[in-house]
Scaffold this motif. Sequence first.
Motif, PDB file in Angstrom:
ATOM      1  N   LYS B 208      18.464   4.266  -3.675  1.00  0.00           N
ATOM      2  CA  LYS B 208      18.852   3.128  -4.533  1.00  0.00           C
ATOM      3  C   LYS B 208      18.972   3.589  -5.990  1.00  0.00           C
ATOM      4  N   CYS B 212      22.987   4.192  -4.574  1.00  0.00           N
ATOM      5  CA  CYS B 212      23.337   3.496  -3.339  1.00  0.00           C
ATOM      6  C   CYS B 212      23.094   1.997  -3.554  1.00  0.00           C
ATOM      7  N   ALA B 213      24.123   1.188  -3.250  1.00  0.00           N
ATOM      8  CA  ALA B 213      24.011  -0.245  -3.537  1.00  0.00           C
ATOM      9  C   ALA B 213      23.234  -0.961  -2.438  1.00  0.00           C
ATOM     10  N   ILE B 214      21.945  -0.673  -2.385  1.00  0.00           N
ATOM     11  CA  ILE B 214      21.051  -1.383  -1.457  1.00  0.00           C
ATOM     12  C   ILE B 214      20.054  -2.165  -2.318  1.00  0.00           C
ATOM     13  N   THR B 215      19.788  -3.409  -1.920  1.00  0.00           N
ATOM     14  CA  THR B 215      18.893  -4.234  -2.736  1.00  0.00           C
ATOM     15  C   THR B 215      17.441  -4.044  -2.285  1.00  0.00           C
TER      16      THR B 215
END
Lengths: 183, 229
Positions: B208, B212-215
């Motif tokens: 992240k 990396c577009a992870i919430t």
Amino acid sequence: MGLALSDAAKNTAAYFFSHDVQGMRKMHDQLLESVAIEYDDALYRLALITYVLSKILSKPRYWQENKSAKYWGMVKKRLENCSALAGNGKNTQALRQLVMVHQHVTDAEEHDRRFISGLFSKAAVKAASTFYAKGLSLGRSAELTGIDKREILSYAGTTAMNERLEGGVELAQRMRHLRALFG
Amino acid sequence: MARGSPSIVCDSSSLISLTDSCFVHAIYFLAKNFRGKFIIPPSVEYECVTHPRKVKMHALHALRIARSIRDGMVEVLELEDYSAEKKILFYANNSFFSRGRPLELLHRGEAEALALASELGLRDILIDERTTRVLAEQPREYAGHLSKEFGGDLRIDERNLDGFLGMVSGMRFYRSSEILLLAYERGYFDDYGNMKEEALEAALYKLKYSGCAITENEIGQAAAMIRER
């Protein structure tokens, strides 16, 4: 209708003269939005300048120092020149004034590297990350600003800017498809 | 390469996240039992290897990917016909208008990865870059985001948007986080012993922070998912 360079430069000079940090930041945001919609070299350069000037204004001890005063006077003069030239349609000369503003700030930097060092690079990384957060793709944001994708990803990742655009398929569904792909 | 084979086209964003967080070996680990290939177009090779190899700060990351290409883990394939890439760019970049201007959203690199998948008859794309992914998966949510960001006067050209969606129809998108999760499920973190769940969570946060577009919410979901399995 996009933001006019003459108005933007005039307002920037006024905010700088009145030490209006909020106004300068708002100007910066408006410039970035305008550049994201339609790229313009002069407006992009002014966006970087407004970011740097807002940082300078937010540290009174910096702009109050006598040794830098002559540079800040020149910055204001160049911004006013830029506004007048852009108002008369002399965009190339207006852009040249902005190049000189950049130079004056860099000259001031020699007197206080501790604070200003790298502010312009930081401004460009932040601009690129803002474009990405607004919804432009990573590649497009890198193309507009000349900033490496790694730096944009790293900035967006550490500041959670990425999370301004949520959505997409559920994690569990992606995993189901991926497991099927890899057998 | 056979059309429709179980291969996956990779965008530069995922390779950057994986190398910057030192997890490129997850690709080696998964490739061992993968019938397909990890494929990249030349523009991704340029962005991830050729160019950064000349920049001291990024050279090691570039060499990690160069090595994975040399080892046959990642294959570079060129588009034979660039018309699909041009169409994707045209449709995507003329779908949304703000203040009467088309929003130029995608870049050649992203369009090339999609076009290569389309040309090879592949539907699986590894892409951490969030704009392309959300635009293809949930265009209405994406339009809502643009409207919020650009002040509400957004106009959508439905014909061009449909054109773009038609080009990416059936494609499935993954991020480096899912690659790492799959590697975890298959034993990649086993040498951490009873710390492996904690190691996975830390690894997802590292991804992240590498872009990396992870919430955080999704990292929580991932942690819950592995506890349930």
